[in-house]
Design a protein around this motif. Structure first.
Motif: not given
Length: 111
Positions: A35-51
């Protein structure tokens, strides 16, 4: 001098499959989120997948402990794999070879 190739990955088991081989082996798909704040100060959730590829005794241990959604910590190293895709074309992919796996305790929810 050896150059270090080591990583720590924490996430949830999204999928796993035992590999048909003479050597015990298993592949796991691990999902991470941040979870992080974008340039507008809104929270975003980034998901990644790994093998993650697991071999030997560690694969046998992992097979008995793998449950979808279970939290894990994988210590391992990056590796490049060559394979043939469905069209027979030679391709490459980057995966993680597990050297240690810590399975977090399962949380039992009361109904």
């Amino acid at each position: 001098m050896n150059k270090l190739n080591s990583l720590i990955l924490e996430g949830n088991i999204a999928a796993f499959e035992k590999c048909p081989s003479d050597i015990p082996s298993l592949t796991m798909q691990i999902e991470t989120s941040r979870a992080y704040r974008n340039g507008k100060g809104e929270y975003e959730n980034e998901k990644q997948s790994f093998v993650v590829i697991v071999y030997g005794e560690l694969a046998e241990k992992a097979e008995t402990n793998c449950k979808l959604g279970r939290d894990v910590r994988v210590i391992g190293r990056l590796s490049t794999f060559k394979y043939k895709d469905t069209n027979g074309k030679q391709s490459k992919a980057i995966g993680i070879i597990a050297e240690n796996i810590d399975f977090k305790p399962l949380v039992v929810k009361n109904a």
